[in-house]
Design a protein around this motif. Structure first.
Motif, mmCIF file in Angstrom:
data_model
loop_
_atom_site.group_PDB
_atom_site.id
_atom_site.type_symbol
_atom_site.label_atom_id
_atom_site.label_comp_id
_atom_site.label_asym_id
_atom_site.label_seq_id
_atom_site.Cartn_x
_atom_site.Cartn_y
_atom_site.Cartn_z
ATOM 1 N N SER A 8 8.418 -4.449 -6.123
ATOM 2 C CA SER A 8 8.979 -5.690 -6.643
ATOM 3 C C SER A 8 7.838 -6.687 -6.820
ATOM 4 O O SER A 8 6.886 -6.714 -6.032
ATOM 5 C CB SER A 8 9.995 -6.241 -5.642
ATOM 6 O OG SER A 8 10.305 -7.573 -5.938
ATOM 7 N N GLU A 9 7.948 -7.513 -7.841
ATOM 8 C CA GLU A 9 6.899 -8.512 -8.069
ATOM 9 C C GLU A 9 6.991 -9.693 -7.112
ATOM 10 O O GLU A 9 6.013 -10.403 -6.919
ATOM 11 C CB GLU A 9 6.966 -9.024 -9.507
ATOM 12 C CG GLU A 9 6.572 -7.982 -10.528
ATOM 13 C CD GLU A 9 6.579 -8.556 -11.923
ATOM 14 O OE1 GLU A 9 5.484 -8.780 -12.466
ATOM 15 O OE2 GLU A 9 7.685 -8.786 -12.451
ATOM 16 N N GLY A 10 8.146 -9.921 -6.513
ATOM 17 C CA GLY A 10 8.338 -11.074 -5.628
ATOM 18 C C GLY A 10 7.286 -11.215 -4.538
ATOM 19 O O GLY A 10 6.677 -12.286 -4.395
ATOM 20 N N ILE A 13 3.918 -12.255 -6.062
ATOM 21 C CA ILE A 13 3.890 -13.665 -6.448
ATOM 22 C C ILE A 13 3.685 -14.523 -5.208
ATOM 23 O O ILE A 13 2.873 -15.449 -5.204
ATOM 24 C CB ILE A 13 5.185 -14.045 -7.207
ATOM 25 C CG1 ILE A 13 5.209 -13.331 -8.567
ATOM 26 C CG2 ILE A 13 5.304 -15.556 -7.370
ATOM 27 C CD1 ILE A 13 6.556 -13.378 -9.274
ATOM 28 N N SER A 18 1.584 -18.333 -6.428
ATOM 29 C CA SER A 18 2.356 -18.817 -7.573
ATOM 30 C C SER A 18 2.470 -17.687 -8.582
ATOM 31 O O SER A 18 1.649 -16.756 -8.611
ATOM 32 C CB SER A 18 1.696 -20.027 -8.230
ATOM 33 O OG SER A 18 0.528 -19.650 -8.928
ATOM 34 N N GLU A 19 3.491 -17.805 -9.413
ATOM 35 C CA GLU A 19 3.670 -16.797 -10.456
ATOM 36 C C GLU A 19 2.513 -16.825 -11.445
ATOM 37 O O GLU A 19 2.044 -15.778 -11.897
ATOM 38 C CB GLU A 19 4.992 -17.030 -11.190
ATOM 39 C CG GLU A 19 5.282 -15.953 -12.191
ATOM 40 C CD GLU A 19 6.630 -16.082 -12.874
ATOM 41 O OE1 GLU A 19 6.897 -15.238 -13.748
ATOM 42 O OE2 GLU A 19 7.393 -17.007 -12.552
ATOM 43 N N SER A 20 2.024 -18.029 -11.766
ATOM 44 C CA SER A 20 0.930 -18.100 -12.747
ATOM 45 C C SER A 20 -0.344 -17.462 -12.198
ATOM 46 O O SER A 20 -1.046 -16.762 -12.926
ATOM 47 C CB SER A 20 0.688 -19.539 -13.194
ATOM 48 O OG SER A 20 0.319 -20.355 -12.117
ATOM 49 N N TYR A 22 -0.571 -15.034 -9.956
ATOM 50 C CA TYR A 22 -0.333 -13.590 -9.960
ATOM 51 C C TYR A 22 -0.478 -13.011 -11.366
ATOM 52 O O TYR A 22 -1.190 -12.043 -11.592
ATOM 53 C CB TYR A 22 1.066 -13.317 -9.389
ATOM 54 C CG TYR A 22 1.660 -11.997 -9.786
ATOM 55 C CD1 TYR A 22 1.163 -10.808 -9.269
ATOM 56 C CD2 TYR A 22 2.725 -11.931 -10.685
ATOM 57 C CE1 TYR A 22 1.711 -9.586 -9.640
ATOM 58 C CE2 TYR A 22 3.273 -10.719 -11.058
ATOM 59 C CZ TYR A 22 2.764 -9.550 -10.538
ATOM 60 O OH TYR A 22 3.291 -8.354 -10.904
ATOM 61 N N ARG A 23 0.188 -13.623 -12.329
ATOM 62 C CA ARG A 23 0.194 -13.070 -13.685
ATOM 63 C C ARG A 23 -1.168 -13.173 -14.365
ATOM 64 O O ARG A 23 -1.569 -12.270 -15.108
ATOM 65 C CB ARG A 23 1.280 -13.715 -14.521
ATOM 66 C CG ARG A 23 2.665 -13.374 -13.975
ATOM 67 C CD ARG A 23 3.738 -13.426 -15.001
ATOM 68 N NE ARG A 23 5.049 -13.180 -14.429
ATOM 69 C CZ ARG A 23 5.544 -11.976 -14.155
ATOM 70 N NH1 ARG A 23 4.824 -10.909 -14.392
ATOM 71 N NH2 ARG A 23 6.754 -11.848 -13.647
ATOM 72 N N PHE A 43 3.218 -14.631 -21.170
ATOM 73 C CA PHE A 43 4.149 -14.892 -20.073
ATOM 74 C C PHE A 43 5.028 -16.116 -20.278
ATOM 75 O O PHE A 43 5.841 -16.444 -19.420
ATOM 76 C CB PHE A 43 3.377 -15.012 -18.760
ATOM 77 C CG PHE A 43 2.616 -13.762 -18.419
ATOM 78 C CD1 PHE A 43 3.290 -12.578 -18.138
ATOM 79 C CD2 PHE A 43 1.240 -13.755 -18.399
ATOM 80 C CE1 PHE A 43 2.594 -11.417 -17.842
ATOM 81 C CE2 PHE A 43 0.529 -12.599 -18.092
ATOM 82 C CZ PHE A 43 1.213 -11.425 -17.812
ATOM 83 N N GLN A 53 -5.141 -22.636 -13.920
ATOM 84 C CA GLN A 53 -5.272 -21.482 -13.040
ATOM 85 C C GLN A 53 -6.607 -20.772 -13.276
ATOM 86 O O GLN A 53 -7.299 -20.419 -12.326
ATOM 87 C CB GLN A 53 -4.116 -20.513 -13.289
ATOM 88 C CG GLN A 53 -3.914 -19.528 -12.187
ATOM 89 C CD GLN A 53 -3.541 -20.192 -10.881
ATOM 90 O OE1 GLN A 53 -2.507 -20.810 -10.758
ATOM 91 N NE2 GLN A 53 -4.389 -20.070 -9.895
ATOM 92 N N ASP A 104 5.209 -6.816 -20.135
ATOM 93 C CA ASP A 104 4.110 -7.747 -19.860
ATOM 94 C C ASP A 104 2.707 -7.180 -20.029
ATOM 95 O O ASP A 104 1.769 -7.947 -20.230
ATOM 96 C CB ASP A 104 4.220 -8.281 -18.433
ATOM 97 C CG ASP A 104 5.456 -9.111 -18.210
ATOM 98 O OD1 ASP A 104 6.018 -9.633 -19.194
ATOM 99 O OD2 ASP A 104 5.872 -9.252 -17.046
#
Length: 117
Positions: A8-10, A13, A18-20, A22-23, A43, A53, A104
């Motif tokens: 899972s990505e949760g 992250i 933060s999601e940014s 991570y991505r 994204f 970031q 993605d």
């Protein structure tokens, strides 16, 4: 033959804060380099969010950048820390669910059909 468990990505992250964050890191590991505008578009982030970031990662020495025409391209700075981080990111990329990889982390090679969403 054993199959790898998908993840899972949760938790990832959460790990990166933060999601940014991570991505951005996963994008750079997957593609080797990137422009802020490419990452933001991929994204659905604002350009300023991605630029901030990238700047943060550059300031702490994880990334380096160079100018190409009117844009700045970012990539990982070679170091023992970034090599360890990249090995982790590579492993995580192999464990993401196929639908996440397709959405993605697979660059389109041809334009979408007209009228396709």
């Amino acid at each position: 033959m054993t199959t790898q468990a998908t993840i899972s990505e949760g938790p990832l992250i959460g790990l990166f804060g933060s999601e940014s964050a991570y991505r951005v890191l996963m994008y750079l590991e997957n593609y080797g380099q990137g422009y802020a505008s490419q990452i933001a578009k991929t994204f659905g982030f604002s350009l300023s969010q991605v630029q901030n970031q990238l700047r943060k990662f550059e300031d702490i020495g994880l990334l380096v950048s160079r100018r190409e025409a009117t844009a700045r391209v970012f990539y990982f700075r070679p170091s023992p820390i970034t090599e360890a981080l990249r090995a982790f990111l590579r492993e995580m990329l192999t464990r993401l669910p196929p639908e996440v990889m397709e959405r993605d982390f697979r660059e389109r090679r041809r334009p979408r059909r007209f009228g396709k969403n």
